[in-house]
Scaffold this motif. Structure first.
Motif, PDB file in Angstrom:
ATOM      1  N   ARG A 122     -35.999 -29.106  -8.979  1.00 44.60           N
ATOM      2  CA  ARG A 122     -36.580 -28.070  -8.133  1.00 44.60           C
ATOM      3  C   ARG A 122     -38.044 -27.837  -8.504  1.00 44.60           C
ATOM      4  NH1 ARG A 122     -37.807 -23.084  -8.857  1.00 44.60           N
ATOM      5  NH2 ARG A 122     -36.742 -22.947 -10.841  1.00 44.60           N
ATOM      6  N   VAL A 123     -38.316 -27.751  -9.812  1.00 43.30           N
ATOM      7  CA  VAL A 123     -39.693 -27.551 -10.272  1.00 43.30           C
ATOM      8  C   VAL A 123     -40.563 -28.732  -9.854  1.00 43.30           C
ATOM      9  CG1 VAL A 123     -41.130 -27.461 -12.356  1.00 43.30           C
ATOM     10  CG2 VAL A 123     -39.103 -26.028 -12.181  1.00 43.30           C
ATOM     11  N   GLU A 124     -40.019 -29.926  -9.986  1.00 38.14           N
ATOM     12  CA  GLU A 124     -40.763 -31.127  -9.597  1.00 38.14           C
ATOM     13  C   GLU A 124     -41.098 -31.107  -8.106  1.00 38.14           C
ATOM     14  OE1 GLU A 124     -39.875 -35.734 -10.320  1.00 38.14           O
ATOM     15  OE2 GLU A 124     -38.950 -34.414 -11.805  1.00 38.14           O
ATOM     16  N   ARG A 125     -40.116 -30.731  -7.262  1.00 36.04           N
ATOM     17  CA  ARG A 125     -40.351 -30.649  -5.816  1.00 36.04           C
ATOM     18  C   ARG A 125     -41.421 -29.617  -5.492  1.00 36.04           C
ATOM     19  NH1 ARG A 125     -35.502 -28.903  -4.365  1.00 36.04           N
ATOM     20  NH2 ARG A 125     -34.239 -30.221  -5.661  1.00 36.04           N
ATOM     21  N   GLU A 126     -41.327 -28.453  -6.153  1.00 40.67           N
ATOM     22  CA  GLU A 126     -42.325 -27.404  -5.914  1.00 40.67           C
ATOM     23  C   GLU A 126     -43.714 -27.873  -6.341  1.00 40.67           C
ATOM     24  OE1 GLU A 126     -41.082 -23.815  -7.782  1.00 40.67           O
ATOM     25  OE2 GLU A 126     -39.343 -23.586  -6.469  1.00 40.67           O
TER      26      GLU A 126
END
Length: 118
Positions: A63-67
């Motif tokens: 999720r952090v990577e996508r954001e």
């Protein structure tokens, strides 16, 4: 007082003693085995918990990577480089200076007109 025992009686006593030692040994081994089984069950539970935490952590990192990737994609649209800002600000200031100069010139012309002025 004398104790007499035949050879076969001694062999029987020795056999009973060995059998009782064997039974005690089997009981001890069963207790050890049950203790080991319990410990392995606890360890398996802990490992399952660790695996679940690892899966949750992986999901959070994804999720952090996508954001972060979204942020990188939006950054050029939202970010104004310092040089671009300075260039735009210089243009605005030059236009304001030109307007101020025209106002000042018109005020000077009005002041020097014969019959005009205060």
């Amino acid at each position: 007082m004398t104790i007499q025992a035949d050879f076969w009686q001694l062999v029987g006593l020795l056999g009973a003693f060995v059998a009782s030692l064997g039974a005690i040994g089997v009981l001890l081994l069963k207790q050890i085995q049950s203790g080991l089984d319990e410990r392995f069950t606890q360890l398996a539970g802990r490992l399952d918990g660790i695996e679940q935490v690892n899966r949750d952590e992986t999901i959070q990192w994804q999720r952090v990577e996508r954001e972060f990737l979204k942020f990188q994609a939006d950054l050029p649209m939202r970010y104004v480089m310092r040089d671009d800002y300075i260039r735009g600000q210089t243009t605005i200031e030059a236009k304001l200076d030109a307007i101020a100069m025209r106002v000042e010139n018109s005020q000077l012309r009005a002041a020097y007109k014969p019959g005009g002025g205060s």
